[in-house]
Design an enzyme around this catalytic site. Structure first.
Site, PDB file in Angstrom:
ATOM      1  N   GLY A 100       1.748 -32.312   7.766  1.00  0.00           N
ATOM      2  CA  GLY A 100       0.693 -33.413   7.310  1.00  0.00           C
ATOM      3  C   GLY A 100      -0.458 -32.852   6.863  1.00  0.00           C
ATOM      4  O   GLY A 100      -1.072 -31.586   7.326  1.00  0.00           O
ATOM      5  N   LYS A 103      -7.142 -35.985   4.926  1.00  0.00           N
ATOM      6  CA  LYS A 103      -8.253 -35.542   4.324  1.00  0.00           C
ATOM      7  C   LYS A 103      -9.308 -34.891   5.329  1.00  0.00           C
ATOM      8  O   LYS A 103     -10.242 -34.305   4.992  1.00  0.00           O
ATOM      9  CB  LYS A 103      -9.172 -37.039   3.910  1.00  0.00           C
ATOM     10  CG  LYS A 103      -9.156 -38.060   4.715  1.00  0.00           C
ATOM     11  CD  LYS A 103      -9.784 -39.297   4.094  1.00  0.00           C
ATOM     12  CE  LYS A 103     -10.021 -40.417   4.807  1.00  0.00           C
ATOM     13  NZ  LYS A 103      -9.122 -40.589   6.105  1.00  0.00           N
ATOM     14  N   GLU A 104      -8.774 -35.040   6.689  1.00  0.00           N
ATOM     15  CA  GLU A 104      -9.635 -34.590   7.652  1.00  0.00           C
ATOM     16  C   GLU A 104      -8.900 -33.410   8.537  1.00  0.00           C
ATOM     17  O   GLU A 104      -9.452 -32.813   9.487  1.00  0.00           O
ATOM     18  CB  GLU A 104      -9.921 -35.755   8.729  1.00  0.00           C
ATOM     19  CG  GLU A 104     -10.605 -36.895   8.223  1.00  0.00           C
ATOM     20  CD  GLU A 104     -11.924 -36.662   7.704  1.00  0.00           C
ATOM     21  OE1 GLU A 104     -12.924 -36.644   8.859  1.00  0.00           O
ATOM     22  OE2 GLU A 104     -12.565 -36.437   6.635  1.00  0.00           O
ATOM     23  N   LYS A 121      -3.425 -29.182  15.442  1.00  0.00           N
ATOM     24  CA  LYS A 121      -4.007 -29.947  14.484  1.00  0.00           C
ATOM     25  C   LYS A 121      -5.328 -29.086  14.024  1.00  0.00           C
ATOM     26  O   LYS A 121      -6.086 -28.955  14.793  1.00  0.00           O
ATOM     27  CB  LYS A 121      -4.463 -31.154  14.844  1.00  0.00           C
ATOM     28  CG  LYS A 121      -5.213 -31.990  13.961  1.00  0.00           C
ATOM     29  CD  LYS A 121      -5.404 -33.550  14.466  1.00  0.00           C
ATOM     30  CE  LYS A 121      -6.480 -34.149  13.451  1.00  0.00           C
ATOM     31  NZ  LYS A 121      -6.712 -35.695  14.048  1.00  0.00           N
ATOM     32  N   GLU A 193       5.172 -42.860  10.941  1.00  0.00           N
ATOM     33  CA  GLU A 193       3.883 -43.765  11.017  1.00  0.00           C
ATOM     34  C   GLU A 193       4.084 -45.152  10.729  1.00  0.00           C
ATOM     35  O   GLU A 193       4.986 -45.655   9.703  1.00  0.00           O
ATOM     36  CB  GLU A 193       3.091 -43.296   9.724  1.00  0.00           C
ATOM     37  CG  GLU A 193       2.365 -42.179   9.927  1.00  0.00           C
ATOM     38  CD  GLU A 193       3.247 -40.767   9.477  1.00  0.00           C
ATOM     39  OE1 GLU A 193       4.209 -41.169   8.951  1.00  0.00           O
ATOM     40  OE2 GLU A 193       2.643 -39.846   9.229  1.00  0.00           O
ATOM     41  N   ASP A 225     -11.091 -45.338  13.917  1.00  0.00           N
ATOM     42  CA  ASP A 225     -10.131 -45.276  12.805  1.00  0.00           C
ATOM     43  C   ASP A 225      -8.765 -45.920  12.966  1.00  0.00           C
ATOM     44  O   ASP A 225      -7.725 -45.377  12.241  1.00  0.00           O
ATOM     45  CB  ASP A 225     -10.139 -43.885  12.117  1.00  0.00           C
ATOM     46  CG  ASP A 225      -9.533 -43.659  10.869  1.00  0.00           C
ATOM     47  OD1 ASP A 225      -9.816 -44.643  10.230  1.00  0.00           O
ATOM     48  OD2 ASP A 225      -9.182 -42.666  10.480  1.00  0.00           O
ATOM     49  N   ASN A 230      -2.235 -44.459  11.668  1.00  0.00           N
ATOM     50  CA  ASN A 230      -2.707 -43.568  12.909  1.00  0.00           C
ATOM     51  C   ASN A 230      -1.725 -44.180  14.313  1.00  0.00           C
ATOM     52  O   ASN A 230      -2.359 -43.884  15.096  1.00  0.00           O
ATOM     53  CB  ASN A 230      -4.111 -43.473  13.222  1.00  0.00           C
ATOM     54  CG  ASN A 230      -4.808 -42.668  12.331  1.00  0.00           C
ATOM     55  OD1 ASN A 230      -4.239 -41.712  11.787  1.00  0.00           O
ATOM     56  ND2 ASN A 230      -6.014 -43.066  11.901  1.00  0.00           N
ATOM     57  N   ASP A 241      -5.032 -39.342  16.218  1.00  0.00           N
ATOM     58  CA  ASP A 241      -6.157 -39.065  15.416  1.00  0.00           C
ATOM     59  C   ASP A 241      -7.578 -39.614  16.047  1.00  0.00           C
ATOM     60  O   ASP A 241      -7.804 -40.669  15.370  1.00  0.00           O
ATOM     61  CB  ASP A 241      -5.689 -39.850  13.903  1.00  0.00           C
ATOM     62  CG  ASP A 241      -6.778 -39.251  13.087  1.00  0.00           C
ATOM     63  OD1 ASP A 241      -7.600 -38.432  13.015  1.00  0.00           O
ATOM     64  OD2 ASP A 241      -6.505 -39.575  11.826  1.00  0.00           O
TER      65      ASP A 241
HETATM   66  P1  ADP Z   1      -6.060 -37.055   9.856  1.00  0.00           P
HETATM   67  O1  ADP Z   1      -7.515 -37.360  10.434  1.00  0.00           O
HETATM   68  O2  ADP Z   1      -5.869 -35.831   8.941  1.00  0.00           O
HETATM   69  O3  ADP Z   1      -5.525 -38.424   9.435  1.00  0.00           O
HETATM   70  P2  ADP Z   1      -4.005 -37.035  12.020  1.00  0.00           P
HETATM   71  O4  ADP Z   1      -4.334 -36.781  13.478  1.00  0.00           O
HETATM   72  O5  ADP Z   1      -3.868 -38.553  11.594  1.00  0.00           O
HETATM   73  O6  ADP Z   1      -5.296 -36.503  11.225  1.00  0.00           O
HETATM   74  O7  ADP Z   1      -2.847 -36.245  11.655  1.00  0.00           O
HETATM   75  C1  ADP Z   1      -2.227 -36.189  10.382  1.00  0.00           C
HETATM   76  C2  ADP Z   1      -0.807 -36.509  10.337  1.00  0.00           C
HETATM   77  O8  ADP Z   1       0.006 -35.458  10.861  1.00  0.00           O
HETATM   78  C3  ADP Z   1      -0.485 -37.777  10.950  1.00  0.00           C
HETATM   79  O9  ADP Z   1      -0.450 -38.756   9.940  1.00  0.00           O
HETATM   80  C4  ADP Z   1       0.983 -37.417  11.386  1.00  0.00           C
HETATM   81  O10 ADP Z   1       2.101 -37.599  10.373  1.00  0.00           O
HETATM   82  C5  ADP Z   1       0.982 -35.933  11.658  1.00  0.00           C
HETATM   83  N1  ADP Z   1       0.615 -35.812  13.137  1.00  0.00           N
HETATM   84  C6  ADP Z   1      -0.673 -35.701  13.881  1.00  0.00           C
HETATM   85  N2  ADP Z   1      -0.572 -35.493  15.209  1.00  0.00           N
HETATM   86  C7  ADP Z   1       0.857 -35.507  15.289  1.00  0.00           C
HETATM   87  C8  ADP Z   1       1.440 -35.483  16.437  1.00  0.00           C
HETATM   88  N3  ADP Z   1       0.821 -35.404  17.900  1.00  0.00           N
HETATM   89  N4  ADP Z   1       3.063 -35.571  16.401  1.00  0.00           N
HETATM   90  C9  ADP Z   1       3.569 -35.664  15.195  1.00  0.00           C
HETATM   91  N5  ADP Z   1       3.030 -35.665  14.214  1.00  0.00           N
HETATM   92  C10 ADP Z   1       1.715 -35.570  14.046  1.00  0.00           C
HETATM   93 MN    MN Z   2      -4.671 -39.882  10.583  1.00  0.00          MN
END
Ligand code: ADP
Ligand code: MN
Length: 288
Positions: A100, A103-104, A121, A193, A225, A230, A241
């Site tokens: 993934g 933007k963050e 992450k 998601e 958020d 999320n 997130d």
């Molecule tokens: P952002 O701030 O970039 O949206 P996220 O925490 O939402 O950060 O992570 C981005 C993407 O990564 C998520 O939409 C998901 O698809 C994937 N992702 C994040 N954390 C997990 C996790 N613990 N297990 C599986 N996929 C994850």
């Molecule tokens: Mn997110």
């Protein structure tokens, strides 16, 4: 080249020099090559060769004037975090490509030494520091030329903190495994998601989400958020997130909570499920 490919090519010595430059950033935006030579206690030519490789891999940026100096890039910090997590035995494998790119953040899958599947992450954005205690802010000042990287560290710390608290009371969030610098390692959630689902047992999803919100709000933690982007739906539904979470005690926190609950309740309403918004508001009031 991918992060892991670069990491695997680096020698102990090269990693050590990268760490020395990181330490040098406490004083310098561009760490003088002369100092790197002195601190590493290596020969001039050795240091030049190591730096040349680190630069070639995109881990350093050069500055020539008024002196020859070096600054760690985002990729350089990624490598340092991977290395520390490795050494602490929290991580052995990382996927070559991210799963993934938000933007963050950039998220990879990986594995711990015991074979546990994790999401890794790498934070790219900073949470607004104004929310933080004076202690944090004064630390930030020391790093003023590194403000951006330091903010991503705060962001990772904030996320780890929230995950730890909420997971600790049985909320459905990824289990936090470790954090280092701007990186959080957490359990991988095998799911999809929520926004991508059209036909589903939305009542079951909503029950999990409301239960986790009850627990988070009981701890005084507002997501900030919350949206169908999320929420990961697998066997159970998880809220992910969390770096931008807001304490319920924070002035105006109810504005954020209102927005969160509107986002989520409007999604569920379209799918025929009601969220007990008033009850959740009350829990936040009491958790304040
Ligand atoms: P952002 O701030 O970039 O949206 P996220 O925490 O939402 O950060 O992570 C981005 C993407 O990564 C998520 O939409 C998901 O698809 C994937 N992702 C994040 N954390 C997990 C996790 N613990 N297990 C599986 N996929 C994850
Ligand atoms: Mn997110």
């Amino acid at each position: 080249k991918s992060l892991v490919e670069i990491y695997d090519k680096l020698s102990k010595r090269e990693l050590r020099v990268l760490r020395i430059i990181e330490a040098g950033h406490k004083k310098y935006e561009f760490v003088p090559q002369e100092l790197i030579e002195r601190w590493s206690r290596l020969r001039k030519e050795q240091v030049s060769e190591i730096i040349r490789r680190l630069h070639y891999f995109g881990l350093l940026r050069r500055n020539l004037s008024p002196y020859l100096g070096w600054k760690i890039t985002v990729a350089g910090y990624d490598i340092l975090a991977i290395h520390t997590l490795r050494v602490k035995r929290k991580l052995v494998k990382i996927s070559p490509t991210p799963i993934g790119v938000g933007k963050e953040s950039v998220v990879y899958v990986g594995e711990t030494p015991s074979g546990f599947k994790v999401a890794i992450k790498f934070h790219r954005g900073g949470v607004s520091v104004f929310r933080y205690e004076e202690a944090f802010i004064s630390r930030l000042r020391k790093y003023k030329h590194l403000r951006q990287i330091y903010e991503t560290r705060l962001s990772a710390f904030a996320e780890f903190f929230a995950l730890d608290k909420i997971f600790g009371v049985g909320g459905l969030v990824p289990e936090p495994i470790a954090y280092n610098r701007h990186v959080v390692v957490m359990a991988y959630i095998d799911g999809i998601e929520l926004y991508r689902l059209t036909y589903y047992d939305f009542k079951k999803v909503a029950d999990d989400i409301v239960e986790t919100l009850r627990k988070a709000l009981g701890l005084g933690i507002i997501h900030g958020d919350l949206s169908p982007y999320n929420i990961l739906v697998g066997k159970r539904s998880y809220i992910i997130d969390w770096p931008q979470w807001i304490p319920a005690s924070y002035p105006n926190s109810s504005t954020y909570l209102k927005r969160d609950l509107e986002n989520i309740s409007s999604f569920f309403k379209k799918n025929g499920v009601e969220i007990p918004v008033d009850e959740l508001f009350k829990i936040a009031e009491e958790g304040r």
